[in-house]
Design a protein around this motif. Structure first.
Motif, PDB file in Angstrom:
ATOM      1  N   VAL A  35      -7.228  -4.703  -7.979  1.00 27.87           N
ATOM      2  CA  VAL A  35      -6.029  -4.685  -7.022  1.00 27.87           C
ATOM      3  C   VAL A  35      -6.620  -5.652  -5.646  1.00 27.87           C
ATOM      4  O   VAL A  35      -6.131  -6.588  -5.357  1.00 27.87           O
ATOM      5  N   LEU A  52       0.535   0.644  -7.896  1.00 29.80           N
ATOM      6  CA  LEU A  52      -1.092   0.685  -8.152  1.00 29.80           C
ATOM      7  C   LEU A  52      -1.719   1.792  -7.201  1.00 29.80           C
ATOM      8  O   LEU A  52      -2.491   2.553  -7.682  1.00 29.80           O
ATOM      9  N   PRO A  53      -1.486   1.912  -5.968  1.00 32.08           N
ATOM     10  CA  PRO A  53      -1.865   2.917  -5.175  1.00 32.08           C
ATOM     11  C   PRO A  53      -1.951   4.195  -5.661  1.00 32.08           C
ATOM     12  O   PRO A  53      -3.008   4.909  -5.762  1.00 32.08           O
ATOM     13  N   ASN A  56       0.875  -0.890  -0.148  1.00 30.28           N
ATOM     14  CA  ASN A  56       0.051  -0.116   0.180  1.00 30.28           C
ATOM     15  C   ASN A  56       0.984   1.223   0.008  1.00 30.28           C
ATOM     16  O   ASN A  56       0.174   2.323   0.299  1.00 30.28           O
ATOM     17  N   ILE A  84     -13.887   8.217 -11.919  1.00 29.39           N
ATOM     18  CA  ILE A  84     -14.248   7.486 -10.854  1.00 29.39           C
ATOM     19  C   ILE A  84     -14.361   6.139 -11.103  1.00 29.39           C
ATOM     20  O   ILE A  84     -13.931   5.084 -10.587  1.00 29.39           O
ATOM     21  N   ALA A 135     -10.972   4.550 -11.965  1.00 26.59           N
ATOM     22  CA  ALA A 135     -10.274   4.258 -10.605  1.00 26.59           C
ATOM     23  C   ALA A 135     -10.831   3.111  -9.818  1.00 26.59           C
ATOM     24  O   ALA A 135     -10.232   2.211  -9.138  1.00 26.59           O
ATOM     25  N   ALA A 140      -8.141   8.912  -9.693  1.00 23.95           N
ATOM     26  CA  ALA A 140      -9.369   9.494  -8.992  1.00 23.95           C
ATOM     27  C   ALA A 140      -9.214  10.754  -8.791  1.00 23.95           C
ATOM     28  O   ALA A 140     -10.250  11.561  -8.781  1.00 23.95           O
ATOM     29  N   PHE A 141      -8.345  11.245  -8.224  1.00 24.08           N
ATOM     30  CA  PHE A 141      -8.137  12.510  -7.677  1.00 24.08           C
ATOM     31  C   PHE A 141      -7.571  13.588  -8.609  1.00 24.08           C
ATOM     32  O   PHE A 141      -7.646  14.979  -8.066  1.00 24.08           O
ATOM     33  N   ILE A 195      -3.985   4.735  -8.996  1.00 19.60           N
ATOM     34  CA  ILE A 195      -5.286   4.821  -8.615  1.00 19.60           C
ATOM     35  C   ILE A 195      -5.602   6.394  -8.060  1.00 19.60           C
ATOM     36  O   ILE A 195      -6.590   6.943  -8.319  1.00 19.60           O
ATOM     37  N   TYR A 196      -4.817   6.497  -7.291  1.00 21.91           N
ATOM     38  CA  TYR A 196      -4.844   7.920  -6.664  1.00 21.91           C
ATOM     39  C   TYR A 196      -4.982   9.043  -7.727  1.00 21.91           C
ATOM     40  O   TYR A 196      -5.822   9.832  -7.776  1.00 21.91           O
ATOM     41  N   GLY A 253      -9.296  -0.508  -8.556  1.00 21.50           N
ATOM     42  CA  GLY A 253      -9.402  -0.734  -7.087  1.00 21.50           C
ATOM     43  C   GLY A 253      -9.835  -2.190  -6.970  1.00 21.50           C
ATOM     44  O   GLY A 253      -9.340  -3.208  -6.173  1.00 21.50           O
ATOM     45  N   VAL A 254     -10.965  -2.564  -7.553  1.00 22.10           N
ATOM     46  CA  VAL A 254     -11.494  -3.934  -7.677  1.00 22.10           C
ATOM     47  C   VAL A 254     -10.529  -4.913  -8.052  1.00 22.10           C
ATOM     48  O   VAL A 254     -10.172  -5.939  -7.458  1.00 22.10           O
ATOM     49  N   PHE A 258       2.415   4.745  -0.244  1.00 19.82           N
ATOM     50  CA  PHE A 258       1.937   5.794  -1.265  1.00 19.82           C
ATOM     51  C   PHE A 258       2.858   7.192  -0.862  1.00 19.82           C
ATOM     52  O   PHE A 258       3.412   7.764  -1.700  1.00 19.82           O
TER      53      PHE A 258
END
Lengths: 294, 315
Positions: free
Chosen positions: B292, B268-269, B248, B282, B285, B276-277, B272-273, B289-290, B250
């Motif tokens: 991962v 990956l974290p 995880n 959405i 991302a 998304a951000f 994805i961040y 997440g799914v 980050f």
């Protein structure tokens, strides 16, 4: 007290202690290993020591090549950090860490007690479930948490962090506390119930004092992870509820890089956990091995 | 000594002497015992499982916050896009490199340091205190120390040190981003492994070691055939817990390289961040997440089995 103690070890110096274990630590080889240990220890500690030194420098001395080794220490950077509004961030971190740790303990103690006395197949299922939530990458849930928190109007509040930090540390705490409860002999509980104590009283008056060292270890681990948490704080807080890690990154990006001030902020931010960990090394080791191993 | 279990079975027998039917009592007893567990269980289910179910729902939608009104059901197309995305593949590879690299290097170093510390020498306590410090430093602060004070191209300590032996300065975080992050990660996690292994070493029965010595086994032989097997459980636990946290990662990536240059050091974290951000995508991302989570579950089930087996062997 006798002067002719048969116990050699208590009267002799360290050299005699080493004698029965000639394979490790004795003679020239042992001396070299000691030197090696110290070299590695200092190498690992050096980045932290350098950060601490830099925190007491002026900016011009901090970012110099070759590095400045001798300088007049100053508290200017710490003053700048505190005047820069660090207090609010520290207060937020303190609340989020403190309240979430208390909540974790309040939830984990009864749960791990229940799991410790029910060694049926379901127990390992429940434990497996708790542990599996730690395997859930936080990024996989951050998007809905962000959206849900937005709809509930709890973005940028400390309480959102408190809930998330509690969920983050609860599985580890349940695992650790369960193994500490398992070490308690059954007679103790029996005696308590003979005296007519109910579950709550037994927990409070008998069990909690007995698992106190384990409880301390658990709390310490929860405090470390909550105090250091960055990802949730970065995405779910802004001006009002931001925590210390956010403060550190903000000192970096606002008006360029101020290395000395950044070092002072990093030192202040790390200090609470650093001191707690140094003082409670034994508890830390028990905590890390999750009490599962004796 | 009677165990907690026996005590409870006895209490259950006492209750059975009451007038209620056995089934009623059993049910009541079961709930009474389960009750203390429920708050923690319900809390965990709500806070971790509900958002994940919502993630699955989002992953089936095309929803980009930058394109208002475009939120619609698209089935599995987010997943199809994902597997065509080379950045996603690279982030997956980086995740594996960071996790395996950090956990293995930190464990090997940790075992070495634990062996060095498990001897009597002057200042043993202080040396251990110095060695555990990186684990206690806030990761954000640790990442800053490494990217700025240590690896900075103009005034970083590492370049100054290699300059002393005549090596030209290197712009570490842009030339070797993955290595730079790995260095910071290994520095932070080695103390964790060391403390665990040290606990294992100190739990070793000394008489066995002495017996091995009497039999004339050398240090190497004793280590391989006695010490290592006894450390196995500690090493497994360290690898499992380390992997859970390192996968995880980050903070170090966000602060040292921001995933760059380009996406060279994104895991990956972090990816994805970003989606998304920063990309506000959405649906994409969520699909990542799914994927991962599914990958993690497969690996984790395997890893937990190993750990559970070693716990059960002990009992």
């Amino acid at each position: 007290m006798t002067t002719t103690s048969p116990d050699i070890r208590s009267s002799a110096g360290p050299a005699a202690v080493r004698a029965p274990r000639p394979d490790r630590g004795a003679g020239l080889g042992g001396g070299l290993l000691t030197v090696l240990t110290w070299v590695v220890a200092i190498a690992f500690f050096f980045p932290v020591a350098w950060m601490a030194l830099t925190a007491f420098k002026q900016e011009s001395e901090a970012a110099s090549n070759p590095p400045t080794w001798f300088f007049t220490p100053t508290l200017d950077q710490f003053r700048a950090v505190i005047d820069g509004g660090a207090g609010v961030f520290f207060a937020n971190s303190l609340i989020a860490t403190g309240v979430s740790t208390l909540l974790v303990i309040a939830l984990a103690v009864p749960a791990s007690y229940a799991l410790a006395i029910r060694p049926v197949k379901k127990t390992s299922d429940v434990l497996f479930f708790f542990m599996s939530t730690k395997m859930l990458p936080v990024v996989a849930v951050i998007v809905p948490i962000y959206v849900i928190a937005g709809r509930l109007h709890v973005l940028d509040t400390i309480w959102t962090l408190v809930v998330l930090y509690t969920a983050m540390n609860l599985p580890i705490a349940v695992w650790m506390m369960r193994s500490f409860f398992q070490e308690i002999p059954g007679e103790v509980l029996e005696a308590a119930s003979m005296d007519g104590a109910g579950l709550m009283r037994t927990l409070r008056a008998v069990l909690i004092p007995m698992v106190a060292p384990g409880l301390a270890a658990t709390a310490l681990i929860c405090v470390i992870f909550a105090w250091n948490e960055f990802f949730f704080a970065l995405n779910l807080t802004a001006a009002r509820a931001a925590t210390v890690p956010i403060f550190i990154t903000s000192t970096m990006t606002s008006e360029g890089l101020f290395l000395a001030r950044l070092s002072a902020a990093s030192l202040l931010a790390s200090l609470p956990v650093l001191i707690a960990g140094w003082v409670a090394q034994k508890q830390l080791v028990r905590g890390l091995s999750m009490g599962a191993i004796k | 000594m009677s165990t907690l279990v026996e005590k409870h079975q006895r209490r259950e027998a006492e209750r059975r002497a009451n007038v209620k039917t056995p089934a009623q009592i059993e049910r009541g007893e079961a709930w009474r015992r389960r009750a203390p567990l429920l708050p923690a269980l319900i809390f965990t289910i709500i806070v971790t499982q509900v958002p994940f179910l919502v993630t699955i729902w989002y992953s089936l939608r095309s929803w980009n916050l930058l394109r208002p009104g475009a939120d619609r059901f698209v089935g599995l197309s987010n997943y199809a896009d994902l597997f065509a995305d080379s950045t996603f593949r690279q982030a997956a590879v980086n995740s594996v490199v960071f996790t395996l690299g950090c956990v293995l290097a930190a464990m090997i170093l940790g075992i070495g340091l634990a062996l060095l510390l498990d001897r009597k020498f002057v200042g043993q306590g202080l040396a251990r205190t110095l060695l555990i410090t990186p684990f206690l430093i806030m990761p954000v602060a640790g990442a800053m120390i490494w990217s700025v004070s240590m690896l900075n191209p103009t005034y970083g300590m590492v370049n100054w040190l290699i300059g002393l032996v005549g090596i030209n300065p290197v712009d570490w975080t842009s030339t070797y981003p993955v290595l730079s992050i790995l260095i910071a990660l290994v520095w932070q996690w080695t103390p964790f492994m060391m403390l665990l292994v040290l606990a294992g070493l100190q739990a070793q029965p000394k008489d066995v070691l002495e017996a091995a010595q009497m039999d004339g086994a050398g240090w190497g032989k004793t280590f391989v055939s006695i010490t290592l097997p006894q450390l196995r459980r500690y090493i497994e636990l360290g690898v499992l817990l380390g992997a859970i946290y390192v996968v995880n990662t980050f903070d170090q990536i966000y602060l040292m390289t921001a995933g760059g240059p380009g996406t060279a050091s994104a895991n990956l974290p972090f990816y994805i961040y970003q989606r998304a951000f920063l990309g506000f995508d959405i649906g994409q991302a969520a699909a990542m997440g799914v994927v991962v989570v599914i990958a993690t579950i497969i690996v984790a089930t395997f890893a937990l089995r190993v750990i559970f087996r070693s716990f059960e062997q002990k009992d």
